[in-house]
Design a protein around this motif. Structure first.
Motif, short mmCIF file in Angstrom:
data_model
loop_
_atom_site.label_atom_id
_atom_site.label_comp_id
_atom_site.label_asym_id
_atom_site.label_seq_id
_atom_site.Cartn_x
_atom_site.Cartn_y
_atom_site.Cartn_z
N LYS A 74 63.68 -57.34 -29.66
CA LYS A 74 62.88 -57.95 -28.60
C LYS A 74 62.73 -57.00 -27.42
N ASP A 75 61.49 -56.81 -27.01
CA ASP A 75 61.12 -55.94 -25.87
C ASP A 75 61.60 -54.51 -26.06
N ARG A 76 61.74 -54.07 -27.30
CA ARG A 76 62.19 -52.72 -27.59
C ARG A 76 61.05 -51.89 -28.18
N VAL A 77 61.28 -50.59 -28.26
CA VAL A 77 60.37 -49.65 -28.91
C VAL A 77 61.14 -49.02 -30.07
N LEU A 78 60.48 -48.91 -31.22
CA LEU A 78 61.12 -48.45 -32.45
C LEU A 78 60.48 -47.14 -32.91
N TYR A 79 61.31 -46.13 -33.12
CA TYR A 79 60.86 -44.80 -33.50
C TYR A 79 61.09 -44.59 -34.99
N TYR A 80 60.02 -44.26 -35.71
CA TYR A 80 60.11 -43.98 -37.14
C TYR A 80 60.61 -42.55 -37.33
N VAL A 81 61.91 -42.38 -37.53
CA VAL A 81 62.48 -41.04 -37.61
C VAL A 81 63.72 -41.03 -38.48
N GLY A 82 63.91 -39.92 -39.18
CA GLY A 82 65.15 -39.66 -39.90
C GLY A 82 65.66 -38.31 -39.43
N LEU A 87 59.07 -57.11 -30.90
CA LEU A 87 58.98 -55.65 -30.71
C LEU A 87 57.72 -55.31 -29.91
N LEU A 88 57.85 -54.36 -28.97
CA LEU A 88 56.71 -54.01 -28.11
C LEU A 88 55.87 -52.87 -28.66
N ALA A 89 56.52 -51.88 -29.26
CA ALA A 89 55.75 -50.71 -29.69
C ALA A 89 56.52 -49.95 -30.76
N MET A 90 55.79 -49.13 -31.50
CA MET A 90 56.34 -48.30 -32.56
C MET A 90 55.88 -46.87 -32.35
N ILE A 91 56.68 -45.91 -32.82
CA ILE A 91 56.33 -44.49 -32.69
C ILE A 91 56.42 -43.85 -34.08
N GLY A 92 55.36 -43.18 -34.49
CA GLY A 92 55.37 -42.43 -35.75
C GLY A 92 54.46 -41.23 -35.61
N ALA A 136 50.84 -55.52 -29.08
CA ALA A 136 51.82 -54.44 -29.12
C ALA A 136 51.07 -53.10 -29.03
N ALA A 137 51.72 -52.00 -29.42
CA ALA A 137 51.08 -50.69 -29.40
C ALA A 137 51.74 -49.79 -30.43
N SER A 138 50.97 -48.82 -30.90
CA SER A 138 51.51 -47.79 -31.79
C SER A 138 51.33 -46.44 -31.11
#
Length: 501
Positions: A371-379, A413-418, A435-437
């Protein structure tokens, strides 16, 4: 009678391992030269900034001896064995290459990310050492063993395409139709390799080998073509760049720095054509073993790398505090806008998304609140010495598209990063949930990692690099790809820069 040349197994292993370490942090100078020219002539501010980040990252990786990209690739080895050579070993040649991969990827000073899974179909368990390699062996006249190693990232490898055209069909037309369909997940600017002829498997092999040839497009343009193949290369180079896709798909003048073609005779009823893109992490090296011992590659002259100051790209950035971010803040972001993120950032990619969705479908709570977080697609790559985390560039965003609706609907979730574009269904879900990407620059993993000040695993530790981490970041550069209204820079950017060739 001339005695055979004897190659010790340790010479093969040590030489290949050294070459794999070498290509993890040194770009080929010909690629840097052509990318530098693209940076100088680029007029799209967003694309110029992206190319600048790639060049700056390359120099930092070369100086720090750390990977250019967090996806340190699957290893492909092309081996030409002279017929007067004998290997002093009881093991198969492929086993020696695999031992070299193990040694290189588990190197204590510069560990590389293990990405290979042993079973491609069922349990898909990581092999832990990035083996096995894909090895192609050819027996040729001579007294040496030539080995070309390449590390191919998944983002560009996944965009490989094949078609069997009618004999009279246009290769140019097919390529110009296909390249826009690849999206930006292959991390342009890079190269396009074409294999034409042979059979299906031969054409694909030709395309991959073509990418290993020296980059010479600037010389070719300066002197003019001297063959039909060179005419075709120039035509494709100009027409692909005229599509306006640009660096990272943001819209701009340079999508490719070169187009390579390799040919082979084919059946009269066929015209096999394979296309393989090479991303901005263009990694390969050539070594020659002659029986005198292992080969060590000399480092390139770093004076060839340009001194990049990113502010010169002319892109103003909005500072974002992730710890106080609200949906109203996200609604103010514009497609193509550059952001500098600071605060606490979560990570999660394919395996983590699969587990989260399984938990949600079972009516269970997630181990981490989104909730209200940003998630980064990363390994990320394993950290060494004083690093908070190793190189940590983005993975391809479209692979997570199938999870977007469920995750956004259930978590807040607020946004994602890839990296790269989002598909239509994901864009619709992003707009529906306001949201946003975002995208980070693919090919700038070491640069991105310098913005990460600390890292810890919060959930799914058994997934290794795919576990959910929490990063604390400071001024991490990203660009708004899809805004809260569903507008995508990967549509608007190329449309603005598309031109006729």
């Amino acid at each position: 009678m001339t005695p055979q040349v004897v190659i010790a197994e340790e010479d093969v292993i040590a030489s290949v391992a050294d070459a794999l370490q070498y290509i993890s942090y040194f770009h080929p100078p010909d690629f840097i030269a052509h990318l530098s020219r693209a940076y100088e002539r680029e007029r799209s501010p967003a694309a110029k900034d992206a190319i600048g980040q790639i060049l700056l990252n390359s120099r930092m990786a070369a100086l720090g001896h750390r990977p250019i990209c967090q996806d340190t690739g699957l290893v492909v080895a092309f081996v030409k064995v002279g017929m007067e050579v004998r290997f002093d070993t009881a093991r198969p040649l492929a086993a020696l290459i695999d031992e070299a991969v193990r040694r290189a990827y588990l190197h204590a000073d510069n560990p590389l990310r293990a990405s290979m899974v042993g079973d491609p179909l069922f349990d898909r368990r990581n092999t832990g050492d990035n083996g096995p390699a894909v090895v192609h062996v050819e027996l040729v006249p001579g007294r040496t063993v030539e080995i070309t190693v390449a590390a191919k990232g998944g983002g560009s490898e996944n965009k490989a395409r094949f078609v069997n055209l009618n004999p009279a069909a246009s290769v140019v037309d097919w390529v110009l139709k296909t390249v826009p369909e690849l999206g930006a997940g292959w991390c342009p600017p890079g190269m396009i390799g074409l294999g034409i002829g042979g059979s299906a498997e031969k054409a694909m092999l030709l395309a991959k080998e073509a990418l290993l040839a020296p980059i010479d497009m600037s010389d070719l343009l300066a002197r003019g073509p001297s063959s039909k193949e060179e005419e075709l290369r120039i035509e494709l180079y100009e027409k692909i760049n005229a599509l306006g896709i640009g660096a990272q798909g943001l819209g701009g003048l340079t999508t490719v720095v070169d187009v390579k073609i390799a040919r082979f005779p084919c059946h009269a009823a066929s015209k096999p054509v394979a296309l393989i893109p090479q991303c901005a992490a263009n990694r390969h090296a050539h070594i020659v073993l002659d029986g005198s011992g292992p080969v060590r590659l000399d480092p390139p002259d770093l004076a060839l790398w340009p001194q990049i100051v990113l502010e010169q790209a002319g892109v103003a950035a909005r500072k974002v505090d992730l710890d106080t971010l609200t949906r109203a803040d996200v609604a103010g972001w514009q497609p193509g806008e550059k952001l500098l993120l600071s605060g606490h950032l979560l990570t999660g990619r394919d395996a983590a998304h699969q587990r989260m969705v399984e938990l949600l479908r079972a009516g269970q709570d997630l181990p981490v609140s989104l909730k209200d977080r940003v998630l980064y697609y990363v390994g990320p790559v394993q950290a060494v010495r004083e690093e908070a985390v190793g190189p940590a560039g983005p993975t391809t965003a479209t692979r997570m598209d199938g999870y977007v609706e469920e995750i956004l609907a259930a978590t807040g979730l607020l946004a994602m990063i890839g990296k790269g574009e989002r598909g239509p269904a994901a864009v619709e879900a992003i707009a529906r949930h306001k949201a946003a990407s975002l995208i980070a620059v693919g090919g700038a993993a070491y640069l991105v990692s310098k913005a990460i000040k600390s890292a810890r695993v919060l959930a799914f530790p058994d997934l290794g690099m795919e576990a959910i981490h929490e990063f604390v970041v400071e001024d991490m550069p990203v660009t708004v790809a899809v805004d809260a209204g569903g507008r995508s820079v990967h549509v608007t950017g190329p449309a603005q820069w598309r031109r006729s060739a």
